[in-house]
Design a protein around this motif. Structure first.
Motif, mmCIF file in Angstrom:
data_model
loop_
_atom_site.group_PDB
_atom_site.id
_atom_site.type_symbol
_atom_site.label_atom_id
_atom_site.label_comp_id
_atom_site.label_asym_id
_atom_site.label_seq_id
_atom_site.Cartn_x
_atom_site.Cartn_y
_atom_site.Cartn_z
ATOM 1 N N LEU A 481 2.039 26.873 27.855
ATOM 2 C CA LEU A 481 2.366 27.621 26.634
ATOM 3 C C LEU A 481 1.161 28.418 26.143
ATOM 4 N N HIS A 482 -0.010 27.834 26.228
ATOM 5 C CA HIS A 482 -1.251 28.504 25.831
ATOM 6 C C HIS A 482 -1.449 29.784 26.640
ATOM 7 N N SER A 483 -1.287 29.683 27.958
ATOM 8 C CA SER A 483 -1.489 30.843 28.831
ATOM 9 C C SER A 483 -0.364 31.863 28.686
ATOM 10 N N LEU A 484 0.856 31.374 28.506
ATOM 11 C CA LEU A 484 1.988 32.294 28.310
ATOM 12 C C LEU A 484 1.788 33.125 27.049
ATOM 13 N N THR A 485 1.274 32.499 26.007
ATOM 14 C CA THR A 485 0.984 33.235 24.771
ATOM 15 C C THR A 485 -0.007 34.361 25.040
ATOM 16 N N ALA A 486 -1.028 34.072 25.838
ATOM 17 C CA ALA A 486 -2.015 35.100 26.191
ATOM 18 C C ALA A 486 -1.367 36.246 26.965
ATOM 19 N N ASP A 487 -0.432 35.934 27.842
ATOM 20 C CA ASP A 487 0.244 36.992 28.599
ATOM 21 C C ASP A 487 1.131 37.843 27.700
ATOM 22 N N LEU A 488 1.802 37.227 26.761
ATOM 23 C CA LEU A 488 2.626 37.989 25.816
ATOM 24 C C LEU A 488 1.753 38.881 24.937
ATOM 25 N N LEU A 489 0.590 38.370 24.547
ATOM 26 C CA LEU A 489 -0.339 39.182 23.759
ATOM 27 C C LEU A 489 -0.897 40.343 24.573
ATOM 28 N N LYS A 490 -1.143 40.086 25.856
ATOM 29 C CA LYS A 490 -1.616 41.157 26.733
ATOM 30 C C LYS A 490 -0.599 42.286 26.775
ATOM 31 N N ASN A 491 0.662 41.931 26.854
ATOM 32 C CA ASN A 491 1.712 42.951 26.902
ATOM 33 C C ASN A 491 1.863 43.682 25.579
ATOM 34 N N LYS A 492 1.601 42.978 24.482
ATOM 35 C CA LYS A 492 1.736 43.605 23.169
ATOM 36 C C LYS A 492 0.531 44.469 22.827
ATOM 37 N N TYR A 493 -0.668 43.970 23.122
ATOM 38 C CA TYR A 493 -1.891 44.703 22.824
ATOM 39 C C TYR A 493 -2.562 45.109 24.141
ATOM 40 N N SER A 494 -3.534 44.343 24.549
ATOM 41 C CA SER A 494 -4.178 44.482 25.853
ATOM 42 C C SER A 494 -5.026 43.241 26.053
ATOM 43 N N GLU A 495 -5.433 42.977 27.279
ATOM 44 C CA GLU A 495 -6.252 41.790 27.515
ATOM 45 C C GLU A 495 -7.646 41.952 26.933
ATOM 46 N N ASN A 496 -8.011 43.174 26.559
ATOM 47 C CA ASN A 496 -9.326 43.408 25.956
ATOM 48 C C ASN A 496 -9.352 43.032 24.476
ATOM 49 N N SER A 497 -8.199 43.111 23.816
ATOM 50 C CA SER A 497 -8.202 43.146 22.355
ATOM 51 C C SER A 497 -7.809 41.862 21.658
ATOM 52 N N TYR A 498 -6.960 41.040 22.245
ATOM 53 C CA TYR A 498 -6.513 39.867 21.499
ATOM 54 C C TYR A 498 -7.619 38.813 21.442
ATOM 55 N N THR A 499 -7.536 37.964 20.434
ATOM 56 C CA THR A 499 -8.561 36.941 20.194
ATOM 57 C C THR A 499 -7.930 35.544 20.224
ATOM 58 N N ALA A 500 -8.776 34.541 20.151
ATOM 59 C CA ALA A 500 -8.284 33.169 20.102
ATOM 60 C C ALA A 500 -7.399 32.954 18.881
ATOM 61 N N ASN A 501 -7.770 33.545 17.773
ATOM 62 C CA ASN A 501 -6.952 33.421 16.564
ATOM 63 C C ASN A 501 -5.583 34.060 16.746
ATOM 64 N N ASP A 502 -5.520 35.153 17.510
ATOM 65 C CA ASP A 502 -4.233 35.789 17.806
ATOM 66 C C ASP A 502 -3.321 34.825 18.570
ATOM 67 N N ILE A 503 -3.913 34.034 19.467
ATOM 68 C CA ILE A 503 -3.116 33.060 20.215
ATOM 69 C C ILE A 503 -2.488 32.049 19.257
ATOM 70 N N VAL A 504 -3.284 31.583 18.293
ATOM 71 C CA VAL A 504 -2.763 30.641 17.303
ATOM 72 C C VAL A 504 -1.601 31.266 16.537
ATOM 73 N N GLU A 505 -1.796 32.487 16.058
ATOM 74 C CA GLU A 505 -0.786 33.147 15.225
ATOM 75 C C GLU A 505 0.477 33.485 16.015
ATOM 76 N N PHE A 506 0.338 33.731 17.312
ATOM 77 C CA PHE A 506 1.478 34.182 18.127
ATOM 78 C C PHE A 506 2.283 33.011 18.690
ATOM 79 N N LEU A 507 1.784 31.792 18.562
ATOM 80 C CA LEU A 507 2.459 30.636 19.157
ATOM 81 C C LEU A 507 3.942 30.519 18.790
#
Length: 519
Positions: A481-507
């Motif tokens: 789930l942790h990694s899937l959240t990162a992949d969804l954030l990558k698709n929404k923003y980019s892998e350069n831009s999201y942060t650890a806090n974004d992962i928490v908020e997007f869970l």
């Protein structure tokens, strides 16, 4: 779970097909070459006539390459084949396909065969669209020797689409290690999936991995005993904690986070907030009294239980007695993120382990530092440890380079010897249980390589453990789930831009996405 197999397993099934089913090796090679061709066509972005450069060794991997060259040429593509060694040294099936291709070249101008001379032969592929590696098969071991090493290095520098047959040359199919490895965009592995394709240098160099059928039913592979698996979305969904109708904030999972210090308050905030976002009913953060003003205002849902620290701004042994009531209260204790590395703090971590008043314990970051080289002195049974590669090598007391040569071996030995659960963070993250089983999570992206993402993983994992009666299932689900959240954030923003806090908020959105995808 998708099972992964050893080269011995694959070889045993090949021998079964040849000796028991009566399938000639040439037929298996022909089936393989057709599967490889179809996989290549599916991978290429457009259907047109290409120029292929194929490099063939003397074994059956090279034989697959010769057979593939025939199919591609018959389809109208230009094919240039560079082969190593002399035909008299080829395996029988490779020699047969080489002879057929040589004879066909007399009638088909699309085919050109050239014997390898030196590494500069890589320049023969300067006009090729696609380079295909069929040099060494999955049975190859050890570091590449010359002339292979220099030739692979030359090929890797060419800006072409690169495809590997079965396994990239230079990669150990068992350990996933290799100092010089053919860097493929696509790997068509034959028979079944091999574990080395998904770990360490394999994960880095295999590109997209596709399984090629060689004409043997999957049921013959399932008879092989394997204890290494790829995690699938269905696994993560199945293992998600279930909320009962009569649940309350205390029966929904109680987490104690012993984290943070005057130097590193942010890690404590991220870990604590992640526990609640991941579904825990209650979270208490144990934090130094003299540094409480440093905590972020956005952890209002978390109860902060400060302990007296005499303005030292870190945990010490003197604090354990006052924390013991909370340690016993919690369904899971998380210790380590941002805790600091003072001698008194290390002693406090060891005392918690010695007293074992916790129900479940997850150790991360600075908590792991306290056990470097001395972990055997402590009872780690059913404790969850979450090191990245460097932290794990320090824990074992070995060089990082030595660890990377066989991650599976070291991880499995550690979990078996200690009775602990090990989450070895990296690309990919690998989970080891106490029964010698290994679970590989290939979800995620390079954007996760940022401060704080490991702290968030600790929070999610501790939360799931607190909500579950099965530690292993909680770990598998949380890591995915942790990694899937990162992949969804990558698709929404980019892998350069999201942060650890974004992962928490997007869970919360990841929970919904996973449920919607499976149900």
């Amino acid at each position: 779970m998708i099972p992964l197999y050893s080269t011995k397993d694959i070889r045993d099934v090949d021998n079964f097909a040849i000796n028991e089913l009566g399938m000639p090796g040439l037929l298996l090679m022909e089936n393989a070459s057709i599967e490889i061709r179809n996989a290549i066509y599916s991978f290429l972005s457009e259907l047109k006539l290409y120029e292929f450069g194929i490099v063939c060794g003397k074994g059956n991997n090279g034989g697959d390459g010769f057979a593939l060259a025939r199919h591609l040429a018959n389809d109208g593509h230009k094919v240039k084949v560079i082969y190593f060694d002399i035909p008299e040294e080829f395996s029988n099936d490779a020699k047969a396909n080489y002879d057929i291709l040589t004879n066909l070249s007399n009638f088909n101008n699309n085919i050109k065969l050239v014997k390898f001379k030196n590494e500069n032969d890589a320049n023969r592929f300067k006009d090729a669209d696609v380079i295909i590696d069929a040099i060494l098969g999955s049975g190859a071991k050890g570091e590449l020797k010359e002339p292979y090493k220099s030739f692979i290095e030359k090929l890797n520098k060419l800006d072409k689409i690169k495809i590997a047959i079965d396994i990239p040359t230079g990669l150990d199919a068992e350990t996933g290690y290799g100092e010089t490895v053919f860097k493929a965009d696509l790997t068509v592995t034959l028979g079944e999936l091999k574990k080395g394709l998904f770990i360490e240098n394999g994960y880095e160099n295999c590109g997209e991995v596709v399984k090629g059928d060689i004409g043997i039913d999957d049921e013959y592979f399932t008879k092989s005993i394997t204890n290494e698996y790829l995690i699938e979305p269905e696994d993560a969904f199945e293992f998600l904690p279930v909320k009962e109708k009569n649940i309350n904030k205390y029966s929904a999972g109680k987490v104690l986070v012993i984290a943070g210090s005057g130097k590193y308050p942010g890690a404590a905030a991220l870990t604590s907030r992640a526990t609640l976002r991941a579904g825990a009913g209650s979270c208490i953060l144990a934090f130094p009294e003299s540094s409480k003003k440093l905590l972020f205002k956005n952890i209002l849902e978390v109860v902060v239980n400060t302990y007296e620290d005499e303005k030292k701004e870190y945990l010490s042994v003197n604090n354990i007695e006052e924390l013991n009531k909370r340690i016993h209260w919690a369904d899971c204790v998380i210790i380590g993120p941002g805790l600091g590395r003072e001698d008194e703090t290390k002693a406090a971590v060891k005392k918690i382990l010695d007293e074992r008043k916790f129900k479940n314990l997850l150790i991360d970051a600075d908590g792991l530092f306290a056990l470097n080289g001395i972990y055997k002195n402590y009872n780690l049974k059913n404790v969850v440890l979450t090191p990245h590669h460097k932290e794990f090598s320090n824990l074992l007391g070995i060089e990082l380079g030595e660890l990377k040569k066989d991650l599976i071996k070291y991880g499995r030995e550690f979990a078996n010897q200690t009775g602990s659960f090990l989450i070895l963070k990296g690309a990919p993250t690998i989970i080891f249980n106490t029964n010698s089983e290994v679970f590989i999570n290939t979800v995620g992206n390079p954007g996760m390589a940022k401060f704080g993402t490991g702290d968030v993983l600790s929070g999610i994992t501790g939360s799931f453990i607190a909500q579950s009666s099965n530690i292993e299932e909680a770990i598998i689900s949380s890591v995915y789930l942790h990694s899937l959240t990162a992949d969804l954030l990558k698709n929404k923003y980019s892998e350069n831009s999201y942060t650890a806090n974004d992962i928490v908020e997007f869970l919360p959105k990841t929970f919904k996405f996973l449920r919607k995808s499976i149900v």
